[in-house]
Design an enzyme around this catalytic site. Structure first.
Site, PDB file in Angstrom:
ATOM      1  N   TYR A 143       0.856  -1.091  -0.111  1.00  0.00           N
ATOM      2  CA  TYR A 143       0.049  -0.002  -0.078  1.00  0.00           C
ATOM      3  C   TYR A 143       0.811   1.431  -0.035  1.00  0.00           C
ATOM      4  O   TYR A 143       0.558   2.139  -0.972  1.00  0.00           O
ATOM      5  CB  TYR A 143      -0.834  -0.028   1.225  1.00  0.00           C
ATOM      6  CG  TYR A 143      -1.703   1.066   1.393  1.00  0.00           C
ATOM      7  CD1 TYR A 143      -2.955   1.513   0.778  1.00  0.00           C
ATOM      8  CD2 TYR A 143      -1.375   2.293   2.187  1.00  0.00           C
ATOM      9  CE1 TYR A 143      -3.867   2.549   0.526  1.00  0.00           C
ATOM     10  CE2 TYR A 143      -2.306   3.492   2.358  1.00  0.00           C
ATOM     11  CZ  TYR A 143      -3.447   3.450   1.502  1.00  0.00           C
ATOM     12  OH  TYR A 143      -4.125   4.645   1.594  1.00  0.00           O
ATOM     13  N   LYS A 147       1.083   3.975  -3.104  1.00  0.00           N
ATOM     14  CA  LYS A 147       0.545   5.243  -2.926  1.00  0.00           C
ATOM     15  C   LYS A 147       1.810   6.389  -3.162  1.00  0.00           C
ATOM     16  O   LYS A 147       1.480   7.290  -3.763  1.00  0.00           O
ATOM     17  CB  LYS A 147       0.159   5.563  -1.513  1.00  0.00           C
ATOM     18  CG  LYS A 147      -1.112   4.697  -1.049  1.00  0.00           C
ATOM     19  CD  LYS A 147      -2.453   5.399  -1.969  1.00  0.00           C
ATOM     20  CE  LYS A 147      -2.657   6.520  -1.145  1.00  0.00           C
ATOM     21  NZ  LYS A 147      -4.016   7.043  -1.726  1.00  0.00           N
TER      22      LYS A 147
END
Length: 379
Positions: A143, A147
């Site tokens: 993640y 991101k």
């Protein structure tokens, strides 16, 4: 104007859409999932996947600002689904950028995360100039890494020429965890673990601090950021990154006290070394992935979450205050907890014996591993 909000059925996307619609903006809420809430007046919902370029292109007809809030893999077991995380967070963001260029949409605001700059080393009151994105190989979770890739892609797209002439103006906002009335992701996960007696210990630096952001403050920041991408504001936000939070630093276990108390439990009295919890998290991740086809092993913490809780990482919001006029309102977690408890489902049942055993096994294995390492050092 007309705005499109990706992730529009999510907690934050819906809140942002509602605020935009109430200010007279025509809003398209786009999401893969059906919303659990009523669609705000002045908004329309479109069920679509940001990984589907053609559908996204179609949804963006007449749009002059895109708020890209959609992402995947933030917490819980979904953190371990690498391919899906990459396809949504990186592939989906590239689609959003390309549609903006092809549709001549002049403004793009991206909801990034403080995770893009945090990789386990303490950060105290960091700002945009002194705390850049960390090298991608320092992230332990998909993640944060994806991101960061998306964050940089959006900033790199700033100043690119639109199909019909003019320039694309972009900016990114980097919030910490979000809370507020009806928020389910964070409070729900912690509450369930408190009631299952799995959240019965604290760990890490007892003075470790972090930031949070109330949903209303984050909505305000997005609206101001979009205004900051207009000629009327001198394009002040063009190509900029902003840390956004409530302007306060808190210790997680102290901050969660209202949740423990309102559920009828005391705060954790046992304090464990972070190395033990981190090793247990590694083992639990491995167990979860290995047994996923057979049984769903609940994840108390992932490695990334252990680091987030155990190590200070706090950020200044001076730049957003100065350039955007961001003035966060003081908020109280107890108020959000009250709202959450009113709307939540019944208390979860006790964990099945097989899952409790698996959790205990993970902890025991972690302890054995640590003891053997310590024994090896002594020998």
């Amino acid at each position: 104007g007309r705005a499109l909000v990706t992730g529009g059925a999510g907690y934050f996307g819906r809140s942002l859409g509602r605020a935009l619609a109430s200010s007279g903006v025509s809003v398209v809420l786009l999401d893969l999932h059906e919303p659990r809430w009523e669609i705000p007046e002045g908004a329309v919902f479109q069920q679509s996947d940001i990984r589907d370029y053609d559908a996204l292109y179609k949804a963006c007809e007449g749009v002059d600002c895109v708020f890209h809030t959609a992402s995947y893999g933030m917490s819980g077991p979904e953190q371990l689904k690498k391919e899906q995380i990459e396809s949504v967070n990186v592939g989906g963001t590239n689609n959003v950028i390309n549609v903006c260029l092809q549709r001549s949409i002049p403004r793009l605001v991206y909801t990034s995360s403080v995770n893009v700059v945090f990789a386990g080393s303490p950060i105290e009151q960091g700002d945009e100039e002194t705390v850049p994105c960390v090298p991608l190989d320092r992230h332990v979770d998909h993640y944060s890494k994806t991101k960061a890739i998306a964050d940089q892609a959006v900033l790199a797209a700033n100043g690119r020429t639109l199909r019909g002439g003019g320039l694309l103006r972009t900016c990114v906002l980097r919030p910490p965890g979000i809370y507020g009335p009806e928020e389910r992701r964070h409070l729900q996960r912690v509450a369930v673990n408190i009631e299952r007696r799995l959240f019965s210990f604290s760990f890490g630096d007892r003075e470790a601090k972090m930031n949070w952001v109330h949903v209303d403050n984050l909505v305000m920041a997005h609206v101001l950021a979009a205004e900051g991408l207009t000629a009327g504001k001198g394009f002040v936000a063009s190509g900029q990154a902003y840390y956004i939070n409530d302007g306060e630093s808190v210790n997680l276990f102290e901050w969660l006290t209202p949740l423990f108390e309102k559920l009828g439990y005391s705060r954790p009295l046992i304090h464990l070394p972070v190395s033990l919890v981190y090793t247990a998290a590694i083992l639990m991740e491995c167990l979860h992935v290995a047994l996923r086809p057979v049984v769903g092993i609940p994840l108390l913490f992932t490695r990334n979450e252990v680091r987030n809780i155990a190590v200070t990482h706090t950020f200044r919001i001076d730049k957003a205050r100065r350039q955007l006029g961001f003035t966060p309102q003081r908020r109280d977690l107890a108020e959000a907890v009250d709202g959450y408890l009113k709307t939540r489902a019944r208390s979860p049942r006790r964990l099945p014996a097989c899952l409790r055993a698996a959790l205990l096994l993970g902890g025991a294995l972690a302890l054995l591993l640590l003891l053997s390492c310590a024994w090896g050092d002594l020998a």
